[in-house]
Design an enzyme around this catalytic site. Structure first.
Site, PDB file in Angstrom:
ATOM      1  N   HIS A 135      58.938  39.313  40.639  1.00  0.00           N
ATOM      2  CA  HIS A 135      58.227  38.214  41.291  1.00  0.00           C
ATOM      3  C   HIS A 135      58.869  37.859  42.634  1.00  0.00           C
ATOM      4  O   HIS A 135      60.019  38.200  42.922  1.00  0.00           O
ATOM      5  CB  HIS A 135      58.223  36.985  40.386  1.00  0.00           C
ATOM      6  CG  HIS A 135      59.618  36.508  40.060  1.00  0.00           C
ATOM      7  ND1 HIS A 135      60.380  35.751  40.924  1.00  0.00           N
ATOM      8  CD2 HIS A 135      60.383  36.705  38.960  1.00  0.00           C
ATOM      9  CE1 HIS A 135      61.548  35.490  40.372  1.00  0.00           C
ATOM     10  NE2 HIS A 135      61.589  36.066  39.183  1.00  0.00           N
ATOM     11  N   GLU A 174      61.374  36.624  31.138  1.00  0.00           N
ATOM     12  CA  GLU A 174      62.785  36.780  31.446  1.00  0.00           C
ATOM     13  C   GLU A 174      63.649  36.336  30.268  1.00  0.00           C
ATOM     14  O   GLU A 174      63.169  35.665  29.332  1.00  0.00           O
ATOM     15  CB  GLU A 174      63.133  35.965  32.702  1.00  0.00           C
ATOM     16  CG  GLU A 174      64.582  36.042  33.172  1.00  0.00           C
ATOM     17  CD  GLU A 174      65.065  37.454  33.485  1.00  0.00           C
ATOM     18  OE1 GLU A 174      65.276  38.221  32.514  1.00  0.00           O
ATOM     19  OE2 GLU A 174      65.246  37.778  34.679  1.00  0.00           O
TER      20      GLU A 174
END
Length: 468
Positions: free
Chosen positions: A272, A348
Protein backbone atom coordinates in the site's frame (compact mmCIF):
# COMPACT_ATOMS: atom_id res chain seq x y z
CA UNK A 1 15.48 -22.51 -38.34
CA UNK A 2 15.91 -23.24 -42.10
CA UNK A 3 18.77 -21.24 -43.56
CA UNK A 4 16.53 -20.30 -46.52
CA UNK A 5 14.52 -17.89 -44.33
CA UNK A 6 15.84 -14.46 -45.28
CA UNK A 7 13.22 -12.33 -43.53
CA UNK A 8 10.50 -12.74 -40.92
CA UNK A 9 7.14 -11.03 -41.25
CA UNK A 10 5.41 -10.26 -37.97
CA UNK A 11 1.68 -9.59 -38.17
CA UNK A 12 0.18 -8.29 -34.93
CA UNK A 13 -3.17 -7.04 -33.74
CA UNK A 14 -4.99 -6.20 -30.55
CA UNK A 15 -8.45 -5.20 -29.48
CA UNK A 16 -10.58 -4.13 -26.54
CA UNK A 17 -14.25 -4.85 -26.11
CA UNK A 18 -15.18 -1.51 -24.60
CA UNK A 19 -12.02 0.59 -25.15
CA UNK A 20 -11.09 0.32 -22.36
CA UNK A 21 -12.55 -3.09 -21.68
CA UNK A 22 -11.61 -6.77 -21.77
CA UNK A 23 -8.67 -6.88 -24.16
CA UNK A 24 -6.35 -9.29 -25.92
CA UNK A 25 -3.69 -9.45 -28.57
CA UNK A 26 -2.51 -11.82 -31.27
CA UNK A 27 0.72 -12.07 -33.23
CA UNK A 28 2.06 -14.43 -35.87
CA UNK A 29 5.57 -14.85 -37.31
CA UNK A 30 5.67 -15.76 -41.00
CA UNK A 31 8.33 -16.78 -43.48
CA UNK A 32 8.37 -13.75 -45.79
CA UNK A 33 9.14 -15.84 -48.86
CA UNK A 34 6.44 -18.49 -48.47
CA UNK A 35 3.90 -16.92 -46.11
CA UNK A 36 4.13 -20.02 -43.91
CA UNK A 37 3.41 -19.73 -40.19
CA UNK A 38 6.47 -20.13 -37.96
CA UNK A 39 5.10 -19.12 -34.54
CA UNK A 40 1.99 -17.68 -32.91
CA UNK A 41 1.35 -15.79 -29.70
CA UNK A 42 -1.85 -14.53 -28.08
CA UNK A 43 -2.93 -13.45 -24.61
CA UNK A 44 -5.91 -12.07 -22.74
CA UNK A 45 -4.54 -9.04 -20.87
CA UNK A 46 -7.49 -7.94 -18.75
CA UNK A 47 -8.97 -4.46 -19.04
CA UNK A 48 -7.01 -2.23 -21.43
CA UNK A 49 -7.46 0.06 -24.42
CA UNK A 50 -7.23 -0.91 -28.08
CA UNK A 51 -3.89 0.82 -28.46
CA UNK A 52 -2.34 -0.86 -25.42
CA UNK A 53 -3.47 -4.23 -26.78
CA UNK A 54 -2.00 -3.43 -30.22
CA UNK A 55 1.36 -2.51 -28.73
CA UNK A 56 1.30 -5.65 -26.58
CA UNK A 57 0.70 -7.69 -29.74
CA UNK A 58 3.65 -6.00 -31.43
CA UNK A 59 5.95 -6.76 -28.48
CA UNK A 60 4.87 -10.40 -28.38
CA UNK A 61 5.39 -10.81 -32.13
CA UNK A 62 8.86 -9.25 -32.06
CA UNK A 63 9.88 -11.42 -29.11
CA UNK A 64 8.58 -14.55 -30.83
CA UNK A 65 10.58 -13.75 -33.98
CA UNK A 66 13.68 -12.98 -31.93
CA UNK A 67 13.36 -16.33 -30.13
CA UNK A 68 13.24 -18.15 -33.48
CA UNK A 69 16.37 -16.47 -34.86
CA UNK A 70 17.66 -13.09 -33.62
CA UNK A 71 19.78 -12.65 -36.75
CA UNK A 72 16.93 -12.62 -39.28
CA UNK A 73 15.58 -9.13 -40.12
CA UNK A 74 11.92 -8.46 -39.37
CA UNK A 75 9.16 -6.62 -41.20
CA UNK A 76 6.15 -5.75 -39.07
CA UNK A 77 2.77 -5.55 -40.79
CA UNK A 78 -0.11 -4.05 -38.80
CA UNK A 79 -3.44 -2.40 -39.57
CA UNK A 80 -2.89 0.08 -36.72
CA UNK A 81 -1.80 3.32 -38.34
CA UNK A 82 -0.97 4.69 -34.89
CA UNK A 83 1.53 1.97 -34.01
CA UNK A 84 3.13 1.85 -37.46
CA UNK A 85 3.59 5.63 -37.66
CA UNK A 86 4.85 5.98 -34.08
CA UNK A 87 7.31 3.10 -34.36
CA UNK A 88 8.46 4.42 -37.76
CA UNK A 89 9.28 7.76 -36.14
CA UNK A 90 6.81 9.87 -38.05
CA UNK A 91 4.32 10.51 -35.24
CA UNK A 92 5.10 11.63 -31.72
CA UNK A 93 4.43 9.35 -28.76
CA UNK A 94 2.69 11.43 -26.10
CA UNK A 95 0.28 9.13 -24.31
CA UNK A 96 1.73 7.90 -20.97
CA UNK A 97 0.39 4.37 -21.52
CA UNK A 98 2.08 4.12 -24.93
CA UNK A 99 5.56 5.39 -24.07
CA UNK A 100 6.85 2.39 -22.07
CA UNK A 101 5.24 -0.08 -24.47
CA UNK A 102 6.85 1.58 -27.49
CA UNK A 103 10.19 1.50 -25.69
CA UNK A 104 9.82 -2.21 -24.97
CA UNK A 105 9.09 -2.88 -28.64
CA UNK A 106 12.07 -0.81 -29.73
CA UNK A 107 14.39 -2.66 -27.36
CA UNK A 108 13.78 -6.17 -28.77
CA UNK A 109 16.04 -5.66 -31.80
CA UNK A 110 18.96 -3.30 -32.48
CA UNK A 111 18.23 -0.22 -34.62
CA UNK A 112 17.74 -0.95 -38.30
CA UNK A 113 16.73 -4.59 -37.90
CA UNK A 114 12.95 -3.94 -37.95
CA UNK A 115 10.83 -2.11 -40.52
CA UNK A 116 7.13 -1.25 -40.32
CA UNK A 117 4.36 -1.45 -42.91
CA UNK A 118 0.69 -0.53 -42.65
CA UNK A 119 -1.77 -3.00 -44.20
CA UNK A 120 -5.57 -2.95 -44.53
CA UNK A 121 -7.46 -4.80 -41.85
CA UNK A 122 -8.60 -7.52 -44.23
CA UNK A 123 -4.94 -8.44 -44.78
CA UNK A 124 -4.40 -8.94 -41.05
CA UNK A 125 -6.97 -11.66 -40.41
CA UNK A 126 -4.63 -14.20 -38.81
CA UNK A 127 -3.53 -11.87 -36.02
CA UNK A 128 -7.10 -10.58 -35.68
CA UNK A 129 -8.37 -14.14 -35.15
CA UNK A 130 -5.69 -14.76 -32.53
CA UNK A 131 -6.63 -11.58 -30.65
CA UNK A 132 -10.30 -12.56 -30.65
CA UNK A 133 -9.46 -16.09 -29.53
CA UNK A 134 -7.55 -14.55 -26.60
CA UNK A 135 -10.47 -12.29 -25.67
CA UNK A 136 -12.93 -15.18 -25.96
CA UNK A 137 -10.71 -17.24 -23.64
CA UNK A 138 -10.59 -14.35 -21.16
CA UNK A 139 -14.38 -14.15 -21.18
CA UNK A 140 -14.40 -17.81 -20.09
CA UNK A 141 -11.91 -17.05 -17.31
CA UNK A 142 -9.11 -18.80 -19.20
CA UNK A 143 -5.96 -17.93 -21.11
CA UNK A 144 -5.46 -18.58 -24.81
CA UNK A 145 -4.16 -22.04 -25.65
CA UNK A 146 -2.20 -22.78 -28.80
CA UNK A 147 -3.60 -26.31 -28.79
CA UNK A 148 -7.15 -24.99 -29.24
CA UNK A 149 -6.37 -22.28 -31.78
CA UNK A 150 -7.83 -22.41 -35.30
CA UNK A 151 -6.49 -19.00 -36.36
CA UNK A 152 -4.00 -20.52 -38.81
CA UNK A 153 -6.51 -22.86 -40.42
CA UNK A 154 -8.34 -20.21 -42.41
CA UNK A 155 -7.57 -19.48 -46.02
CA UNK A 156 -4.43 -17.36 -46.39
CA UNK A 157 -3.79 -15.39 -49.55
CA UNK A 158 -0.18 -15.57 -50.72
CA UNK A 159 1.87 -12.45 -50.07
CA UNK A 160 1.81 -10.06 -53.00
CA UNK A 161 5.04 -8.85 -54.56
CA UNK A 162 4.56 -5.45 -52.88
CA UNK A 163 3.95 -7.12 -49.52
CA UNK A 164 7.01 -9.33 -49.93
CA UNK A 165 9.08 -6.25 -50.76
CA UNK A 166 7.43 -4.18 -48.05
CA UNK A 167 7.36 -0.44 -47.49
CA UNK A 168 9.79 -0.01 -44.62
CA UNK A 169 9.40 2.87 -42.24
CA UNK A 170 12.26 4.56 -40.42
CA UNK A 171 12.57 2.02 -37.60
CA UNK A 172 15.78 3.56 -36.27
CA UNK A 173 14.04 6.90 -35.79
CA UNK A 174 11.05 5.15 -34.24
CA UNK A 175 13.27 3.28 -31.78
CA UNK A 176 15.08 6.47 -30.81
CA UNK A 177 11.77 8.27 -30.32
CA UNK A 178 10.44 5.43 -28.18
CA UNK A 179 13.55 5.49 -26.02
CA UNK A 180 13.22 9.25 -25.61
CA UNK A 181 9.54 8.84 -24.71
CA UNK A 182 10.41 6.32 -22.03
CA UNK A 183 13.07 8.60 -20.60
CA UNK A 184 10.61 11.50 -20.46
CA UNK A 185 8.13 9.24 -18.68
CA UNK A 186 10.65 8.50 -15.93
CA UNK A 187 11.48 4.96 -17.03
CA UNK A 188 14.80 3.17 -17.18
CA UNK A 189 17.62 4.93 -19.00
CA UNK A 190 18.28 3.82 -22.53
CA UNK A 191 20.94 4.81 -25.02
CA UNK A 192 20.37 6.49 -28.35
CA UNK A 193 19.57 9.93 -29.67
CA UNK A 194 15.95 10.99 -29.91
CA UNK A 195 14.74 11.79 -33.40
CA UNK A 196 13.03 15.11 -33.80
CA UNK A 197 9.62 15.54 -35.32
CA UNK A 198 6.74 17.97 -35.36
CA UNK A 199 3.85 15.78 -36.43
CA UNK A 200 1.04 15.68 -33.85
CA UNK A 201 0.15 12.46 -32.08
CA UNK A 202 -2.73 10.68 -33.76
CA UNK A 203 -5.39 8.58 -32.09
CA UNK A 204 -7.52 5.62 -33.06
CA UNK A 205 -10.90 5.05 -31.51
CA UNK A 206 -11.62 1.71 -33.14
CA UNK A 207 -9.94 -1.57 -32.24
CA UNK A 208 -8.34 -3.67 -34.90
CA UNK A 209 -9.78 -6.87 -33.46
CA UNK A 210 -13.52 -7.02 -34.05
CA UNK A 211 -15.36 -7.49 -30.72
CA UNK A 212 -18.16 -9.25 -32.50
CA UNK A 213 -16.03 -11.41 -34.76
CA UNK A 214 -16.08 -15.15 -34.42
CA UNK A 215 -12.86 -17.09 -34.08
CA UNK A 216 -14.30 -19.81 -36.31
CA UNK A 217 -12.08 -20.02 -39.38
CA UNK A 218 -14.63 -21.95 -41.41
CA UNK A 219 -12.67 -25.19 -41.15
CA UNK A 220 -14.78 -27.99 -39.64
CA UNK A 221 -13.66 -29.14 -36.22
CA UNK A 222 -13.00 -32.77 -35.43
CA UNK A 223 -16.25 -34.70 -35.29
CA UNK A 224 -18.19 -32.19 -37.44
CA UNK A 225 -17.76 -33.85 -40.81
CA UNK A 226 -14.01 -33.49 -41.20
CA UNK A 227 -12.23 -36.32 -42.96
CA UNK A 228 -9.73 -38.50 -41.13
CA UNK A 229 -6.93 -36.84 -43.09
CA UNK A 230 -8.16 -33.37 -42.11
CA UNK A 231 -8.45 -34.37 -38.47
CA UNK A 232 -4.90 -35.77 -38.46
CA UNK A 233 -3.55 -32.68 -40.26
CA UNK A 234 -5.22 -30.44 -37.70
CA UNK A 235 -3.73 -32.43 -34.82
CA UNK A 236 -0.27 -32.35 -36.44
CA UNK A 237 -0.51 -28.61 -36.98
CA UNK A 238 -1.53 -27.96 -33.39
CA UNK A 239 1.26 -30.17 -32.06
CA UNK A 240 3.80 -28.30 -34.17
CA UNK A 241 2.34 -24.97 -33.10
CA UNK A 242 2.60 -25.97 -29.46
CA UNK A 243 6.31 -26.69 -29.88
CA UNK A 244 6.95 -23.44 -31.71
CA UNK A 245 4.98 -21.28 -29.30
CA UNK A 246 6.58 -22.97 -26.28
CA UNK A 247 10.01 -22.15 -27.69
CA UNK A 248 9.13 -18.61 -28.68
CA UNK A 249 6.72 -17.62 -25.94
CA UNK A 250 7.71 -14.40 -24.21
CA UNK A 251 6.37 -13.23 -20.85
CA UNK A 252 3.99 -10.38 -20.31
CA UNK A 253 5.76 -7.04 -20.13
CA UNK A 254 7.64 -6.61 -16.91
CA UNK A 255 7.30 -9.96 -15.18
CA UNK A 256 10.18 -12.13 -16.43
CA UNK A 257 10.31 -15.58 -18.05
CA UNK A 258 10.25 -19.27 -17.17
CA UNK A 259 10.98 -22.58 -18.82
CA UNK A 260 7.65 -24.01 -17.65
CA UNK A 261 5.39 -24.76 -20.63
CA UNK A 262 2.08 -23.93 -18.93
CA UNK A 263 0.86 -20.41 -18.12
CA UNK A 264 1.68 -19.63 -14.49
CA UNK A 265 -0.54 -17.95 -11.96
CA UNK A 266 1.19 -14.63 -11.33
CA UNK A 267 0.76 -12.56 -8.18
CA UNK A 268 1.72 -8.94 -8.67
CA UNK A 269 2.35 -7.85 -5.09
CA UNK A 270 1.71 -4.20 -4.25
CA UNK A 271 2.49 -2.75 -0.85
CA UNK A 272 0.00 0.00 0.00
CA UNK A 273 0.94 3.67 -0.30
CA UNK A 274 2.26 5.76 2.55
CA UNK A 275 0.23 6.52 5.66
CA UNK A 276 1.08 9.11 8.35
CA UNK A 277 2.95 6.31 10.19
CA UNK A 278 5.09 5.17 7.25
CA UNK A 279 7.87 7.83 7.31
CA UNK A 280 8.76 7.00 10.93
CA UNK A 281 8.67 3.24 10.18
CA UNK A 282 6.36 2.74 13.14
CA UNK A 283 4.78 -0.69 13.67
CA UNK A 284 1.43 -0.46 11.90
CA UNK A 285 -0.38 -3.77 11.79
CA UNK A 286 -3.88 -5.13 11.97
CA UNK A 287 -4.34 -4.33 15.67
CA UNK A 288 -3.77 -0.58 15.55
CA UNK A 289 -5.64 2.50 14.38
CA UNK A 290 -6.06 1.37 10.74
CA UNK A 291 -4.80 4.65 9.22
CA UNK A 292 -5.80 5.92 5.79
CA UNK A 293 -3.37 6.89 3.07
CA UNK A 294 -1.62 10.22 3.46
CA UNK A 295 -1.55 12.78 0.66
CA UNK A 296 1.74 11.23 -0.48
CA UNK A 297 0.19 7.77 -0.33
CA UNK A 298 -2.75 8.80 -2.49
CA UNK A 299 -0.38 10.23 -5.10
CA UNK A 300 1.62 6.99 -5.02
CA UNK A 301 -1.55 4.99 -5.62
CA UNK A 302 -2.40 7.07 -8.70
CA UNK A 303 1.10 6.66 -10.14
CA UNK A 304 1.01 2.91 -9.51
CA UNK A 305 -2.38 2.65 -11.20
CA UNK A 306 -0.97 4.34 -14.28
CA UNK A 307 2.02 2.00 -14.40
CA UNK A 308 -0.17 -1.09 -14.11
CA UNK A 309 -2.52 0.23 -16.80
CA UNK A 310 0.46 0.63 -19.14
CA UNK A 311 1.58 -2.94 -18.52
CA UNK A 312 -1.96 -4.16 -19.10
CA UNK A 313 -1.54 -7.58 -17.50
CA UNK A 314 -3.65 -7.44 -14.33
CA UNK A 315 -6.90 -9.41 -14.58
CA UNK A 316 -8.17 -9.27 -10.99
CA UNK A 317 -7.49 -7.34 -7.77
CA UNK A 318 -7.49 -8.77 -4.24
CA UNK A 319 -6.86 -6.55 -1.22
CA UNK A 320 -6.18 -6.74 2.48
CA UNK A 321 -9.18 -5.52 4.49
CA UNK A 322 -7.21 -2.67 6.08
CA UNK A 323 -8.11 0.81 4.92
CA UNK A 324 -4.73 1.77 3.47
CA UNK A 325 -4.76 -1.26 1.18
CA UNK A 326 -8.37 -0.88 0.12
CA UNK A 327 -7.75 2.76 -0.80
CA UNK A 328 -4.66 1.83 -2.82
CA UNK A 329 -6.47 -1.05 -4.51
CA UNK A 330 -9.45 1.14 -5.41
CA UNK A 331 -7.22 3.68 -7.14
CA UNK A 332 -5.87 0.89 -9.34
CA UNK A 333 -9.30 -0.64 -9.85
CA UNK A 334 -10.76 2.68 -10.99
CA UNK A 335 -8.03 2.97 -13.62
CA UNK A 336 -8.31 -0.63 -14.83
CA UNK A 337 -12.08 -0.97 -14.65
CA UNK A 338 -11.93 -3.92 -12.24
CA UNK A 339 -13.60 -4.75 -8.93
CA UNK A 340 -11.72 -5.14 -5.65
CA UNK A 341 -12.09 -8.37 -3.73
CA UNK A 342 -11.15 -8.27 -0.03
CA UNK A 343 -9.32 -11.21 1.56
CA UNK A 344 -8.90 -11.08 5.33
CA UNK A 345 -5.87 -13.37 5.32
CA UNK A 346 -3.83 -10.75 3.45
CA UNK A 347 -3.93 -8.42 6.47
CA UNK A 348 -0.76 -7.23 8.18
CA UNK A 349 0.66 -8.81 11.35
CA UNK A 350 -1.02 -7.95 14.64
CA UNK A 351 1.81 -6.24 16.54
CA UNK A 352 0.09 -6.19 19.93
CA UNK A 353 1.37 -3.47 22.27
CA UNK A 354 3.89 -2.35 19.67
CA UNK A 355 1.25 -0.86 17.38
CA UNK A 356 2.07 2.77 16.59
CA UNK A 357 5.54 2.64 18.19
CA UNK A 358 8.85 3.00 16.35
CA UNK A 359 11.49 0.28 16.53
CA UNK A 360 13.54 2.42 18.91
CA UNK A 361 10.57 2.92 21.23
CA UNK A 362 9.87 -0.80 21.30
CA UNK A 363 13.52 -1.55 22.06
CA UNK A 364 13.42 0.92 24.92
CA UNK A 365 10.13 -0.29 26.41
CA UNK A 366 10.16 -4.02 25.66
CA UNK A 367 13.80 -5.02 25.05
CA UNK A 368 13.48 -8.69 26.02
CA UNK A 369 10.32 -9.26 23.99
CA UNK A 370 11.87 -7.58 20.95
CA UNK A 371 15.04 -9.68 21.20
CA UNK A 372 12.97 -12.87 21.41
CA UNK A 373 10.86 -11.78 18.42
CA UNK A 374 13.96 -11.12 16.34
CA UNK A 375 15.46 -14.51 17.29
CA UNK A 376 12.46 -16.81 16.87
CA UNK A 377 9.66 -16.99 14.33
CA UNK A 378 7.44 -18.45 17.07
CA UNK A 379 7.78 -15.46 19.41
CA UNK A 380 4.91 -13.00 19.63
CA UNK A 381 5.06 -9.22 20.08
CA UNK A 382 4.24 -7.93 23.55
CA UNK A 383 0.58 -8.08 24.45
CA UNK A 384 -0.61 -11.03 22.38
CA UNK A 385 0.27 -10.13 18.82
CA UNK A 386 0.97 -12.64 16.03
CA UNK A 387 4.18 -14.60 15.58
CA UNK A 388 5.84 -14.93 12.18
CA UNK A 389 4.82 -18.59 12.19
CA UNK A 390 1.15 -17.67 12.58
CA UNK A 391 1.35 -15.01 9.87
CA UNK A 392 3.13 -17.42 7.53
CA UNK A 393 0.43 -20.06 7.98
CA UNK A 394 -2.43 -17.73 7.07
CA UNK A 395 -0.57 -16.10 4.18
CA UNK A 396 0.27 -19.54 2.79
CA UNK A 397 -3.41 -20.51 3.06
CA UNK A 398 -4.37 -17.40 1.11
CA UNK A 399 -1.67 -18.12 -1.47
CA UNK A 400 -2.82 -21.69 -2.07
CA UNK A 401 -6.47 -20.70 -2.28
CA UNK A 402 -5.88 -17.79 -4.67
CA UNK A 403 -3.51 -19.76 -6.89
CA UNK A 404 -6.23 -22.34 -7.35
CA UNK A 405 -9.01 -19.81 -7.90
CA UNK A 406 -7.05 -17.70 -10.39
CA UNK A 407 -5.14 -20.47 -12.15
CA UNK A 408 -3.21 -19.20 -15.16
CA UNK A 409 -4.14 -15.55 -14.55
CA UNK A 410 -2.36 -12.42 -13.31
CA UNK A 411 -3.72 -11.08 -10.03
CA UNK A 412 -2.80 -7.92 -8.16
CA UNK A 413 -2.56 -8.52 -4.40
CA UNK A 414 -2.59 -5.24 -2.48
CA UNK A 415 -1.21 -5.98 0.95
CA UNK A 416 1.51 -5.13 3.50
CA UNK A 417 5.20 -5.53 4.27
CA UNK A 418 4.99 -8.85 6.11
CA UNK A 419 2.66 -10.68 3.68
CA UNK A 420 4.70 -9.55 0.65
CA UNK A 421 8.00 -10.58 2.22
CA UNK A 422 6.45 -13.85 3.35
CA UNK A 423 5.27 -14.75 -0.16
CA UNK A 424 8.71 -13.88 -1.58
CA UNK A 425 10.70 -15.84 0.99
CA UNK A 426 8.38 -18.87 0.67
CA UNK A 427 8.89 -18.81 -3.11
CA UNK A 428 12.64 -18.70 -2.54
CA UNK A 429 12.58 -21.37 0.17
CA UNK A 430 14.34 -18.91 2.50
CA UNK A 431 14.11 -18.90 6.31
CA UNK A 432 11.88 -16.48 8.20
CA UNK A 433 14.86 -14.38 9.30
CA UNK A 434 15.51 -13.52 5.64
CA UNK A 435 12.63 -11.03 5.85
CA UNK A 436 14.82 -8.78 8.03
CA UNK A 437 17.20 -8.56 5.04
CA UNK A 438 14.53 -7.30 2.64
CA UNK A 439 13.71 -3.63 2.08
CA UNK A 440 10.16 -2.99 0.87
CA UNK A 441 9.12 0.55 0.07
CA UNK A 442 5.63 2.01 0.16
CA UNK A 443 3.75 1.41 -3.13
CA UNK A 444 6.51 -0.93 -4.34
CA UNK A 445 5.71 -3.69 -6.83
CA UNK A 446 6.94 -7.27 -6.59
CA UNK A 447 5.87 -10.39 -8.49
CA UNK A 448 5.86 -14.15 -7.96
CA UNK A 449 4.77 -16.75 -10.53
CA UNK A 450 3.37 -20.13 -9.49
CA UNK A 451 3.53 -23.07 -11.91
CA UNK A 452 1.47 -26.21 -12.25
CA UNK A 453 4.37 -28.40 -11.14
CA UNK A 454 4.44 -26.66 -7.75
CA UNK A 455 7.48 -24.51 -8.44
CA UNK A 456 7.52 -20.75 -7.91
CA UNK A 457 9.64 -17.99 -9.42
CA UNK A 458 10.32 -14.54 -7.96
CA UNK A 459 10.22 -12.20 -10.94
CA UNK A 460 10.32 -8.75 -9.38
CA UNK A 461 10.99 -7.24 -5.97
CA UNK A 462 10.62 -3.72 -4.57
CA UNK A 463 10.16 -2.02 -7.95
CA UNK A 464 9.58 1.72 -7.45
CA UNK A 465 10.51 3.20 -10.85
CA UNK A 466 6.85 4.12 -11.42
CA UNK A 467 7.02 6.54 -8.48
CA UNK A 468 9.88 8.61 -9.91
Amino acid sequence: MPSSVREFVVEADGGSRGNPGPAGYGAVVLDAATGGTLAEAAEYIGVATNNVAEYRGLIAGLRAAHALDPGVPVRVRMDSKLVVEQMSGRWKIKHPDMKPLAAQAAAVYPPGRVTYQWIPRERNKHADRLANEAMDAGKRGEQWSAADSTADLGERSPLTEVEQRGEPGDAAAGAAKARAALASAGGRRTTGTAATGTAPEQSESGGSADPGASTDSGVPAAGSGASAAETKARADLRAARNLAVSAAKAPAAGWGASADMGPPTTFVLLRHGETPLTPSKAFSGSGGTDPSLSEVGRAQAVLTAGALAARGTVQAIVSSPLKRCRETAQAVADRLGLDVRVDDELRETHFGAWEGLTFGQVRERYPDDLTAWLDSEDARPTGGGESFTEVTERVARARDRLVEEYAGRTVLLVTHVTPVKTLVRLALGAPAKSMFRMELSAAALSAVAYFKDGNASVRLFNETAHLR
